[in-house]
Design a protein around this motif. Structure first.
Motif, PDB file in Angstrom:
ATOM      1  N   VAL A  16       0.864  -1.235  -0.054  1.00  0.00           N
ATOM      2  CA  VAL A  16       0.046  -0.108  -0.076  1.00  0.00           C
ATOM      3  C   VAL A  16       0.855   1.357  -0.002  1.00  0.00           C
ATOM      4  O   VAL A  16       0.658   2.069  -0.805  1.00  0.00           O
ATOM      5  CB  VAL A  16      -1.027   0.133   1.082  1.00  0.00           C
ATOM      6  CG1 VAL A  16      -1.588   1.286   1.182  1.00  0.00           C
ATOM      7  CG2 VAL A  16      -2.055  -1.072   1.178  1.00  0.00           C
ATOM      8  N   LEU A  17       1.698   1.330   0.796  1.00  0.00           N
ATOM      9  CA  LEU A  17       2.808   2.348   0.920  1.00  0.00           C
ATOM     10  C   LEU A  17       3.485   2.600  -0.374  1.00  0.00           C
ATOM     11  O   LEU A  17       3.679   3.875  -0.830  1.00  0.00           O
ATOM     12  CB  LEU A  17       3.745   2.212   1.827  1.00  0.00           C
ATOM     13  CG  LEU A  17       3.064   2.606   3.302  1.00  0.00           C
ATOM     14  CD1 LEU A  17       4.205   2.140   4.755  1.00  0.00           C
ATOM     15  CD2 LEU A  17       2.705   3.855   3.747  1.00  0.00           C
ATOM     16  N   GLN A  28      -9.618   3.839  -3.127  1.00  0.00           N
ATOM     17  CA  GLN A  28      -9.528   2.512  -2.377  1.00  0.00           C
ATOM     18  C   GLN A  28      -9.654   1.512  -3.011  1.00  0.00           C
ATOM     19  O   GLN A  28      -9.154   0.477  -2.831  1.00  0.00           O
ATOM     20  CB  GLN A  28     -10.542   2.702  -1.157  1.00  0.00           C
ATOM     21  CG  GLN A  28     -10.178   3.756  -0.177  1.00  0.00           C
ATOM     22  CD  GLN A  28     -10.870   3.785   1.014  1.00  0.00           C
ATOM     23  OE1 GLN A  28     -11.684   2.997   1.459  1.00  0.00           O
ATOM     24  NE2 GLN A  28     -10.923   5.051   1.924  1.00  0.00           N
ATOM     25  N   ARG A  29     -10.741   1.559  -4.198  1.00  0.00           N
ATOM     26  CA  ARG A  29     -10.857   0.507  -4.889  1.00  0.00           C
ATOM     27  C   ARG A  29      -9.800   0.094  -5.788  1.00  0.00           C
ATOM     28  O   ARG A  29      -9.485  -1.111  -5.886  1.00  0.00           O
ATOM     29  CB  ARG A  29     -12.160   0.799  -6.016  1.00  0.00           C
ATOM     30  CG  ARG A  29     -12.745  -0.455  -6.686  1.00  0.00           C
ATOM     31  CD  ARG A  29     -14.227  -0.068  -7.374  1.00  0.00           C
ATOM     32  NE  ARG A  29     -15.025   0.235  -6.444  1.00  0.00           N
ATOM     33  CZ  ARG A  29     -15.772  -0.596  -5.754  1.00  0.00           C
ATOM     34  NH1 ARG A  29     -15.646  -1.856  -5.464  1.00  0.00           N
ATOM     35  NH2 ARG A  29     -16.761  -0.102  -4.608  1.00  0.00           N
ATOM     36  N   HIS A  43      -9.648   0.003   3.090  1.00  0.00           N
ATOM     37  CA  HIS A  43     -10.008   1.244   3.875  1.00  0.00           C
ATOM     38  C   HIS A  43      -9.494   1.086   5.031  1.00  0.00           C
ATOM     39  O   HIS A  43      -9.032   2.099   5.829  1.00  0.00           O
ATOM     40  CB  HIS A  43     -11.575   1.176   4.077  1.00  0.00           C
ATOM     41  CG  HIS A  43     -12.302   2.391   4.856  1.00  0.00           C
ATOM     42  ND1 HIS A  43     -12.145   3.658   4.602  1.00  0.00           N
ATOM     43  CD2 HIS A  43     -12.678   2.432   6.191  1.00  0.00           C
ATOM     44  CE1 HIS A  43     -12.639   4.391   5.626  1.00  0.00           C
ATOM     45  NE2 HIS A  43     -12.763   3.512   6.462  1.00  0.00           N
ATOM     46  N   TYR A  44      -9.397  -0.051   5.803  1.00  0.00           N
ATOM     47  CA  TYR A  44      -8.857  -0.612   7.368  1.00  0.00           C
ATOM     48  C   TYR A  44      -7.493  -0.216   7.217  1.00  0.00           C
ATOM     49  O   TYR A  44      -6.971   0.754   8.137  1.00  0.00           O
ATOM     50  CB  TYR A  44      -9.058  -1.929   7.510  1.00  0.00           C
ATOM     51  CG  TYR A  44      -8.689  -2.373   9.122  1.00  0.00           C
ATOM     52  CD1 TYR A  44      -9.204  -1.943  10.102  1.00  0.00           C
ATOM     53  CD2 TYR A  44      -7.346  -2.869   8.974  1.00  0.00           C
ATOM     54  CE1 TYR A  44      -8.580  -2.262  11.377  1.00  0.00           C
ATOM     55  CE2 TYR A  44      -6.805  -3.256  10.233  1.00  0.00           C
ATOM     56  CZ  TYR A  44      -7.478  -3.076  11.172  1.00  0.00           C
ATOM     57  OH  TYR A  44      -6.840  -3.355  12.355  1.00  0.00           O
ATOM     58  N   VAL A  45      -6.842  -0.596   6.340  1.00  0.00           N
ATOM     59  CA  VAL A  45      -5.136  -0.210   6.267  1.00  0.00           C
ATOM     60  C   VAL A  45      -5.045   1.116   5.956  1.00  0.00           C
ATOM     61  O   VAL A  45      -4.018   1.825   6.881  1.00  0.00           O
ATOM     62  CB  VAL A  45      -4.860  -1.084   5.081  1.00  0.00           C
ATOM     63  CG1 VAL A  45      -3.154  -0.651   4.840  1.00  0.00           C
ATOM     64  CG2 VAL A  45      -4.721  -2.654   5.173  1.00  0.00           C
ATOM     65  N   TYR A  69      -9.975  11.831  -2.565  1.00  0.00           N
ATOM     66  CA  TYR A  69      -8.720  12.118  -1.841  1.00  0.00           C
ATOM     67  C   TYR A  69      -7.735  11.802  -2.433  1.00  0.00           C
ATOM     68  O   TYR A  69      -7.480  10.757  -3.200  1.00  0.00           O
ATOM     69  CB  TYR A  69      -8.802  11.825  -0.277  1.00  0.00           C
ATOM     70  CG  TYR A  69      -9.953  12.265   0.651  1.00  0.00           C
ATOM     71  CD1 TYR A  69      -9.865  13.781   0.745  1.00  0.00           C
ATOM     72  CD2 TYR A  69     -11.053  11.688   0.714  1.00  0.00           C
ATOM     73  CE1 TYR A  69     -10.874  13.976   1.750  1.00  0.00           C
ATOM     74  CE2 TYR A  69     -12.049  12.208   1.519  1.00  0.00           C
ATOM     75  CZ  TYR A  69     -11.630  13.452   1.923  1.00  0.00           C
ATOM     76  OH  TYR A  69     -13.126  14.124   2.865  1.00  0.00           O
ATOM     77  N   ALA A  70      -6.337  12.315  -2.083  1.00  0.00           N
ATOM     78  CA  ALA A  70      -5.075  11.823  -2.295  1.00  0.00           C
ATOM     79  C   ALA A  70      -4.556  11.408  -1.067  1.00  0.00           C
ATOM     80  O   ALA A  70      -4.689  12.136  -0.071  1.00  0.00           O
ATOM     81  CB  ALA A  70      -4.129  12.838  -2.900  1.00  0.00           C
ATOM     82  N   TYR A  71      -3.688  10.311  -1.282  1.00  0.00           N
ATOM     83  CA  TYR A  71      -3.240   9.791   0.217  1.00  0.00           C
ATOM     84  C   TYR A  71      -1.799   9.993   0.177  1.00  0.00           C
ATOM     85  O   TYR A  71      -0.873   9.379  -0.858  1.00  0.00           O
ATOM     86  CB  TYR A  71      -3.624   8.462   0.204  1.00  0.00           C
ATOM     87  CG  TYR A  71      -4.929   7.824   0.204  1.00  0.00           C
ATOM     88  CD1 TYR A  71      -5.604   8.127   1.472  1.00  0.00           C
ATOM     89  CD2 TYR A  71      -5.659   7.516  -0.869  1.00  0.00           C
ATOM     90  CE1 TYR A  71      -7.072   7.924   1.541  1.00  0.00           C
ATOM     91  CE2 TYR A  71      -7.032   7.551  -0.616  1.00  0.00           C
ATOM     92  CZ  TYR A  71      -7.672   7.535   0.491  1.00  0.00           C
ATOM     93  OH  TYR A  71      -9.086   7.271   0.643  1.00  0.00           O
TER      94      TYR A  71
END
Length: 123
Positions: A16-17, A28-29, A43-45, A69-71
């Motif tokens: 993910v990172l 998220q999808r 979503h949890y992560v 959003y941007a993560y």
């Protein structure tokens, strides 16, 4: 079993990172599909990474839907990603070495079986 689960969770966090560093505007999808987890899992992560201060939310400026959003990885997130990458790489190298040893053992077994008249059928 807990050790194995922790490794799997760390692998998911690593992936993910890594993906977010390359493309912070992933949904998220999209993230869930790329990592191979459910959208709820993604979503949890993400929530956990945000709570730990490794990722922050930014507005996805190009989106028509301003709810996207941007993560963005924080400096702490970049440091953590480097540490996780080091552990991930060491684990994968160890797995590779174990797999190569197993392959060599199987080759030796096959060679011994063929020498003893127990030739394996070829497909």
């Amino acid at each position: 079993m807990t050790g194995q689960r922790n490794k799997m969770q760390e692998d998911v966090r690593f992936r993910v990172l890594r993906l977010l560093q390359e493309n912070p505007e992933m949904s998220q999808r999209e993230l869930a599909e790329a990592v191979g987890i459910s959208v709820g899992g993604a979503h949890y992560v993400l929530s956990a990474l945000i709570d730990k201060g490794l990722v922050k939310l930014g507005n996805f400026t190009a989106a028509k839907d301003k709810r996207r959003y941007a993560y963005i990885l924080t400096p702490k997130g970049i440091t953590e990603k480097a540490a996780i990458t080091k552990r991930f790489l060491a684990r994968k190298i160890q797995e590779h070495e174990m797999l190569m040893a197993e392959i060599e053992d199987l080759k030796a077994e096959m060679a011994m079986g063929q020498d003893n008249g127990f030739a394996l059928k070829q497909r």
